[in-house]
Design a protein around this motif. Structure first.
Motif, PDB file in Angstrom:
ATOM      1  N   ALA A   1     -53.815  32.655  78.515  1.00  0.00           N
ATOM      2  CA  ALA A   1     -53.213  31.696  79.439  1.00  0.00           C
ATOM      3  C   ALA A   1     -53.899  31.827  80.788  1.00  0.00           C
ATOM      4  CB  ALA A   1     -51.714  31.957  79.581  1.00  0.00           C
ATOM      5  N   SER A   2     -53.751  30.808  81.616  1.00  0.00           N
ATOM      6  CA  SER A   2     -54.214  30.889  82.991  1.00  0.00           C
ATOM      7  C   SER A   2     -53.147  31.604  83.815  1.00  0.00           C
ATOM      8  CB  SER A   2     -54.447  29.487  83.567  1.00  0.00           C
ATOM      9  OG  SER A   2     -55.447  28.795  82.852  1.00  0.00           O
ATOM     10  N   GLY A   3     -53.579  32.348  84.817  1.00  0.00           N
ATOM     11  CA  GLY A   3     -52.597  33.022  85.647  1.00  0.00           C
ATOM     12  C   GLY A   3     -53.182  34.094  86.529  1.00  0.00           C
ATOM     13  N   LEU A   4     -52.298  34.894  87.070  1.00  0.00           N
ATOM     14  CA  LEU A   4     -52.644  35.977  87.972  1.00  0.00           C
ATOM     15  C   LEU A   4     -52.484  37.302  87.240  1.00  0.00           C
ATOM     16  CD1 LEU A   4     -53.144  37.009  90.945  1.00  0.00           C
ATOM     17  CD2 LEU A   4     -50.646  37.056  91.165  1.00  0.00           C
ATOM     18  N   VAL A   5     -53.492  38.170  87.335  1.00  0.00           N
ATOM     19  CA  VAL A   5     -53.400  39.492  86.718  1.00  0.00           C
ATOM     20  C   VAL A   5     -52.500  40.361  87.603  1.00  0.00           C
ATOM     21  CG1 VAL A   5     -54.663  41.521  85.909  1.00  0.00           C
ATOM     22  CG2 VAL A   5     -55.711  39.243  85.723  1.00  0.00           C
ATOM     23  N   LYS A   6     -51.250  40.532  87.170  1.00  0.00           N
ATOM     24  CA  LYS A   6     -50.281  41.297  87.950  1.00  0.00           C
ATOM     25  C   LYS A   6     -50.425  42.802  87.735  1.00  0.00           C
ATOM     26  CE  LYS A   6     -47.293  40.300  90.147  1.00  0.00           C
ATOM     27  NZ  LYS A   6     -45.943  39.852  89.775  1.00  0.00           N
ATOM     28  N   TYR A   7     -50.957  43.189  86.573  1.00  0.00           N
ATOM     29  CA  TYR A   7     -51.029  44.613  86.223  1.00  0.00           C
ATOM     30  C   TYR A   7     -52.182  44.803  85.266  1.00  0.00           C
ATOM     31  CZ  TYR A   7     -49.504  49.017  83.913  1.00  0.00           C
ATOM     32  OH  TYR A   7     -49.429  50.286  83.390  1.00  0.00           O
ATOM     33  N   PHE A   8     -52.960  45.869  85.490  1.00  0.00           N
ATOM     34  CA  PHE A   8     -54.015  46.217  84.545  1.00  0.00           C
ATOM     35  C   PHE A   8     -54.194  47.730  84.542  1.00  0.00           C
ATOM     36  CE2 PHE A   8     -58.093  47.099  82.777  1.00  0.00           C
ATOM     37  CZ  PHE A   8     -58.230  46.152  81.770  1.00  0.00           C
ATOM     38  N   LYS A   9     -54.295  48.298  83.325  1.00  0.00           N
ATOM     39  CA  LYS A   9     -54.475  49.741  83.229  1.00  0.00           C
ATOM     40  C   LYS A   9     -55.232  50.102  81.956  1.00  0.00           C
ATOM     41  CE  LYS A   9     -52.050  54.151  83.741  1.00  0.00           C
ATOM     42  NZ  LYS A   9     -50.742  54.810  83.971  1.00  0.00           N
ATOM     43  N   TYR A  10     -56.162  51.055  82.103  1.00  0.00           N
ATOM     44  CA  TYR A  10     -56.881  51.601  80.951  1.00  0.00           C
ATOM     45  C   TYR A  10     -56.241  52.919  80.545  1.00  0.00           C
ATOM     46  CZ  TYR A  10     -60.366  54.280  78.376  1.00  0.00           C
ATOM     47  OH  TYR A  10     -60.989  55.054  77.449  1.00  0.00           O
TER      48      TYR A  10
ATOM     49  N   HIS B   1     -52.315  50.970  62.158  1.00  0.00           N
ATOM     50  CA  HIS B   1     -51.338  52.061  62.195  1.00  0.00           C
ATOM     51  C   HIS B   1     -50.236  51.727  63.201  1.00  0.00           C
ATOM     52  CE1 HIS B   1     -49.592  56.052  62.728  1.00  0.00           C
ATOM     53  NE2 HIS B   1     -50.272  56.451  61.665  1.00  0.00           N
ATOM     54  N   PRO B   2     -48.951  51.971  62.862  1.00  0.00           N
ATOM     55  CA  PRO B   2     -47.841  51.632  63.773  1.00  0.00           C
ATOM     56  C   PRO B   2     -47.967  52.248  65.159  1.00  0.00           C
ATOM     57  CG  PRO B   2     -46.997  52.184  61.593  1.00  0.00           C
ATOM     58  CD  PRO B   2     -48.463  52.510  61.574  1.00  0.00           C
ATOM     59  N   LYS B   3     -48.590  53.428  65.257  1.00  0.00           N
ATOM     60  CA  LYS B   3     -48.689  54.106  66.545  1.00  0.00           C
ATOM     61  C   LYS B   3     -49.966  53.771  67.313  1.00  0.00           C
ATOM     62  CE  LYS B   3     -45.741  58.115  65.610  1.00  0.00           C
ATOM     63  NZ  LYS B   3     -45.650  59.600  65.659  1.00  0.00           N
ATOM     64  N   SER B   4     -50.809  52.888  66.753  1.00  0.00           N
ATOM     65  CA  SER B   4     -52.057  52.573  67.442  1.00  0.00           C
ATOM     66  C   SER B   4     -51.801  51.888  68.783  1.00  0.00           C
ATOM     67  CB  SER B   4     -52.950  51.693  66.560  1.00  0.00           C
ATOM     68  OG  SER B   4     -52.340  50.441  66.305  1.00  0.00           O
ATOM     69  N   SER B   5     -50.691  51.135  68.886  1.00  0.00           N
ATOM     70  CA  SER B   5     -50.382  50.428  70.131  1.00  0.00           C
ATOM     71  C   SER B   5     -50.064  51.376  71.277  1.00  0.00           C
ATOM     72  CB  SER B   5     -49.191  49.477  69.926  1.00  0.00           C
ATOM     73  OG  SER B   5     -49.529  48.435  69.052  1.00  0.00           O
ATOM     74  N   THR B   6     -49.595  52.573  70.955  1.00  0.00           N
ATOM     75  CA  THR B   6     -49.180  53.512  72.002  1.00  0.00           C
ATOM     76  C   THR B   6     -50.052  54.757  72.077  1.00  0.00           C
ATOM     77  OG1 THR B   6     -47.593  54.506  70.442  1.00  0.00           O
ATOM     78  CG2 THR B   6     -46.773  52.766  71.903  1.00  0.00           C
ATOM     79  N   ASP B   7     -50.775  55.086  70.995  1.00  0.00           N
ATOM     80  CA  ASP B   7     -51.535  56.334  70.962  1.00  0.00           C
ATOM     81  C   ASP B   7     -53.049  56.148  71.072  1.00  0.00           C
ATOM     82  OD1 ASP B   7     -49.061  57.398  70.611  1.00  0.00           O
ATOM     83  OD2 ASP B   7     -49.407  58.224  68.615  1.00  0.00           O
ATOM     84  N   ASN B   8     -53.547  54.971  70.733  1.00  0.00           N
ATOM     85  CA  ASN B   8     -54.998  54.754  70.736  1.00  0.00           C
ATOM     86  C   ASN B   8     -55.538  54.446  72.131  1.00  0.00           C
ATOM     87  OD1 ASN B   8     -54.971  55.070  67.968  1.00  0.00           O
ATOM     88  ND2 ASN B   8     -56.148  53.228  67.549  1.00  0.00           N
ATOM     89  N   GLU B   9     -56.855  54.569  72.274  1.00  0.00           N
ATOM     90  CA  GLU B   9     -57.498  54.071  73.482  1.00  0.00           C
ATOM     91  C   GLU B   9     -57.168  52.589  73.608  1.00  0.00           C
ATOM     92  OE1 GLU B   9     -61.923  53.450  75.478  1.00  0.00           O
ATOM     93  OE2 GLU B   9     -61.730  54.125  73.399  1.00  0.00           O
ATOM     94  N   ARG B  10     -56.819  52.142  74.815  1.00  0.00           N
ATOM     95  CA  ARG B  10     -56.338  50.776  74.966  1.00  0.00           C
ATOM     96  C   ARG B  10     -56.375  50.343  76.434  1.00  0.00           C
ATOM     97  NH1 ARG B  10     -52.658  54.508  74.631  1.00  0.00           N
ATOM     98  NH2 ARG B  10     -50.772  54.470  75.908  1.00  0.00           N
ATOM     99  N   THR B  11     -56.256  49.048  76.642  1.00  0.00           N
ATOM    100  CA  THR B  11     -56.041  48.502  77.976  1.00  0.00           C
ATOM    101  C   THR B  11     -54.795  47.634  77.933  1.00  0.00           C
ATOM    102  OG1 THR B  11     -57.324  46.469  77.652  1.00  0.00           O
ATOM    103  CG2 THR B  11     -58.517  48.424  78.439  1.00  0.00           C
ATOM    104  N   THR B  12     -54.121  47.534  79.052  1.00  0.00           N
ATOM    105  CA  THR B  12     -52.939  46.679  79.159  1.00  0.00           C
ATOM    106  C   THR B  12     -53.130  45.737  80.334  1.00  0.00           C
ATOM    107  OG1 THR B  12     -51.489  48.406  78.274  1.00  0.00           O
ATOM    108  CG2 THR B  12     -50.444  46.608  79.484  1.00  0.00           C
ATOM    109  N   MET B  13     -52.997  44.441  80.073  1.00  0.00           N
ATOM    110  CA  MET B  13     -53.102  43.426  81.123  1.00  0.00           C
ATOM    111  C   MET B  13     -51.844  42.558  81.105  1.00  0.00           C
ATOM    112  SD  MET B  13     -55.989  40.413  81.680  1.00  0.00           S
ATOM    113  CE  MET B  13     -55.656  39.586  80.106  1.00  0.00           C
ATOM    114  N   VAL B  14     -51.250  42.368  82.263  1.00  0.00           N
ATOM    115  CA  VAL B  14     -50.101  41.481  82.395  1.00  0.00           C
ATOM    116  C   VAL B  14     -50.520  40.262  83.198  1.00  0.00           C
ATOM    117  CG1 VAL B  14     -47.763  41.197  83.295  1.00  0.00           C
ATOM    118  CG2 VAL B  14     -48.433  43.363  82.243  1.00  0.00           C
ATOM    119  N   LEU B  15     -50.303  39.093  82.618  1.00  0.00           N
ATOM    120  CA  LEU B  15     -50.617  37.835  83.285  1.00  0.00           C
ATOM    121  C   LEU B  15     -49.336  37.162  83.741  1.00  0.00           C
ATOM    122  CD1 LEU B  15     -53.317  36.192  80.962  1.00  0.00           C
ATOM    123  CD2 LEU B  15     -53.681  37.266  83.183  1.00  0.00           C
TER     124      LEU B  15
END
Length: 243
Positions: A111-120, A130-144
């Protein structure tokens, strides 16, 4: 069709190594025509596999403020309510897309928007489903934050083979729907967390195309302060950080 910038150095190095290897085989095994042919064909196939992985097709994006587009090519593997604990700390509708090694691995803004939060986050390399990949794996989180004021979360997740996540955005950037925001190498997963009242338009097993497949529609507008909500025109006119 172009080659993504993330693959250019690897492709150059691979071509040099494979060419030198084939010359070495021809030099040390003269007259071994069958062996030389097998090595040559194997080298060509290997190079083509690497080449197709870094392909970056040109696409036409139809932007719509009420639609959330797929951030990745792949297959829908999860559609469920889930507790999002990093940012929202509440239940959200989770839609997950698994990217196999044969998929295009460019990640695009849903979507178009403003990046309010980003973290590696550094982490493990569990298989992407794997069910735990969302919380245990290397990842980035972006909130638009969308023009309406609604917020969605997009998470890049490294898999067992994907050992390199790349991103081209940061907090405070404004982004356009369908534009690149990152790249994941060699198989991975992307999660999208939507409001619970979002109307999901895909089903488990559906194939998605980044920037083209509609994942969901969001029509409800939350109560926001006038300075929080903004128009698509304002997003377009803001400066986007260079990739």
């Amino acid at each position: 069709m172009t080659i993504h910038k993330e693959g250019r150095v690897l492709l150059l190095v691979s071509s040099i190594v494979l060419i030198l290897f084939n010359f070495a085989v021809a030099y040390f095994f003269p007259g071994r025509t069958v062996l030389q042919t097998v090595i040559l064909i194997t080298s060509a196939v290997l190079y083509l596999l690497i080449l197709q992985f870094f392909r970056n097709p040109r696409i036409v994006v139809t932007r719509n403020e009420e639609q959330i587009l797929a951030p990745a090519d792949g297959k829908v593997v999860v559609i469920e309510e889930a507790e999002e604990k990093e940012y929202f700390q509440e239940r959200r509708m989770q839609v997950s897309i698994f990217m196999s090694p044969i998929n295009v691995h460019v990640n695009r803004n849903p979507a178009s928007g403003l990046v309010k939060y980003f973290k590696y986050h550094a982490g493990q390399y569990l298989v992407a489903w794997h069910p735990k990949s969302s919380t245990d794996n290397e990842r980035t989180t972006m909130v638009l934050q969308l023009p309406s004021g609604l917020e969605i979360l997009v998470r890049q997740i490294a898999g067992a083979m994907a050992r390199r996540i790349k991103w081209y955005v940061g907090e405070g950037d404004t982004v356009q729907q369908g534009e690149e925001f990152g790249f994941i190498k060699f198989g991975s997963r992307v999660d999208v967390y939507l409001p619970l009242n979002a109307e999901v338009k895909v089903s488990i097993g559906d194939k998605t195309k980044a920037g083209r497949t509609v994942l969901a529609e969001i029509t409800a507008t939350p109560a926001v302060q006038p300075e929080t909500a903004y128009s698509t025109e304002e997003i377009t006119n803001r400066t986007i950080s260079p990739i």
